[in-house]
Design a protein around this motif. Structure first.
Motif, short mmCIF file in Angstrom:
data_model
loop_
_atom_site.label_atom_id
_atom_site.label_comp_id
_atom_site.label_asym_id
_atom_site.label_seq_id
_atom_site.Cartn_x
_atom_site.Cartn_y
_atom_site.Cartn_z
N TYR A 121 49.76 72.10 44.91
CA TYR A 121 50.81 73.04 45.31
C TYR A 121 51.15 72.80 46.78
O TYR A 121 50.70 73.54 47.66
CB TYR A 121 50.35 74.48 45.12
N PRO A 122 51.94 71.78 47.08
CA PRO A 122 52.19 71.44 48.49
C PRO A 122 52.96 72.51 49.26
O PRO A 122 52.73 72.69 50.46
CB PRO A 122 53.02 70.14 48.39
N PHE A 123 53.87 73.23 48.58
CA PHE A 123 54.74 74.17 49.30
C PHE A 123 54.87 75.53 48.63
O PHE A 123 55.68 76.35 49.07
CB PHE A 123 56.14 73.57 49.46
N GLY A 124 54.13 75.78 47.57
CA GLY A 124 54.26 77.05 46.88
C GLY A 124 53.55 77.00 45.55
O GLY A 124 52.71 76.13 45.30
N THR A 125 53.90 77.91 44.68
CA THR A 125 53.17 78.06 43.41
C THR A 125 53.69 77.16 42.29
O THR A 125 53.13 77.16 41.20
CB THR A 125 53.25 79.51 42.95
N ARG A 126 54.76 76.42 42.54
CA ARG A 126 55.30 75.55 41.50
C ARG A 126 54.70 74.15 41.60
O ARG A 126 54.70 73.56 42.68
CB ARG A 126 56.82 75.46 41.61
N GLU A 127 54.23 73.64 40.48
CA GLU A 127 53.77 72.26 40.48
C GLU A 127 54.95 71.31 40.63
O GLU A 127 54.78 70.16 41.04
CB GLU A 127 52.99 71.97 39.20
N ASP A 128 56.15 71.78 40.29
CA ASP A 128 57.37 71.01 40.51
C ASP A 128 57.78 71.25 41.97
O ASP A 128 58.70 72.00 42.28
CB ASP A 128 58.46 71.47 39.55
N TYR A 129 57.07 70.59 42.87
CA TYR A 129 57.17 70.91 44.30
C TYR A 129 58.55 70.71 44.92
O TYR A 129 58.88 71.40 45.90
CB TYR A 129 56.13 70.11 45.08
N PRO A 130 59.43 69.79 44.44
CA PRO A 130 60.75 69.68 45.05
C PRO A 130 61.55 70.98 45.02
O PRO A 130 62.39 71.22 45.91
CB PRO A 130 61.43 68.57 44.23
#
Length: 237
Positions: A121-130
């Motif tokens: 989770y680079p930027f939030g709770t979505r594994e779809d980080y884009p």
């Protein structure tokens, strides 16, 4: 790396003298003996790899936190020092690289857990980080949080850039001698790199809350107040 558990809040305010103090040597050593590697798992992520011989994690984390919380780093074109990076990165290394405000914002938005960005989770709770990236950068996102392939490609490219940007941050982040407040338990929330020092009023507010935060944590109370106070100090909340 787990957050450190300092018992005495007063021990967090480290003094850095005008001479080359122990704290200053730690920061210099961190710059001189680290490199940035690319974590291959999940979504991938830049990771600061400490090559200190026999260095304790606590020493590394204190030096890193001082730079992350109180250091200054701006946009601009920088020379890329190849020795700073592991060769197995996600993209070729250029001789020079331009750090944009988008790059700086992503360093702030990243879920940073020393010593690297969370690869799941680079930027939030979505594994779809884009999608998290696009939302954080204020890009147009469609119904159902859908993004175009063009925007997805742009976000993926910016994310791969961070391998280079983190290395440039290590080389260029500035921290003047002074007395600095570190978080009570190290990094324990989803914080990024500030790149601009917190205002003195925010530091004072945090210091005033530390005894109550510490008492609540020991009593097993919810950690919301602690996370909010520490998150504010890091400029994430």
């Amino acid at each position: 790396m787990r957050g450190l558990r300092w018992r005495d809040p007063r021990s967090l305010r480290r003094t850095v003298s005008g001479r080359r103090s122990r704290s200053a040597r730690r920061r210099s050593r961190l710059r001189e003996t680290t490199r940035v590697i690319w974590h291959d798992g999940l979504n991938g992520a830049p990771l600061v790899d400490s090559a200190w011989a026999g260095a304790e994690p606590a020493e590394f984390e204190r030096a890193f936190l001082a730079l992350a919380l109180h250091g200054t780093f701006g946009a601009g074109t920088c020379r890329v020092q190849a020795e700073r990076y592991d060769s197995a990165g996600p993209r070729p290394l250029p001789a020079r690289f331009t750090v944009t405000e988008d790059h700086r914002r992503l360093l702030q938005l990243a879920w940073w857990r020393p010593s690297g960005i969370d690869p799941k989770y680079p930027f939030g709770t979505r594994e779809d980080y884009p999608i998290d990236m696009a939302l954080g950068l204020g890009r147009a996102v469609g119904p159902g949080y859908r993004i175009s392939e063009v925007l997805r490609s742009e976000m993926e490219g910016l994310y791969r850039d961070l391998w280079i940007v983190v290395g440039l941050w290590l080389d260029a982040v500035a921290l003047t001698p002074g007395r600095y407040q570190l978080p009570w338990r190290g990094v324990r929330a989803n914080w990024g790199l500030r790149q601009t020092p917190p205002p003195a009023a925010e530091v004072a507010d945090y210091q005033a809350k530390v005894p109550r935060i510490e008492a609540a944590a020991h009593a097993g109370d919810p950690v919301v107040d602690r996370l909010n106070a520490e998150g504010r100090l890091f400029g994430k909340i």
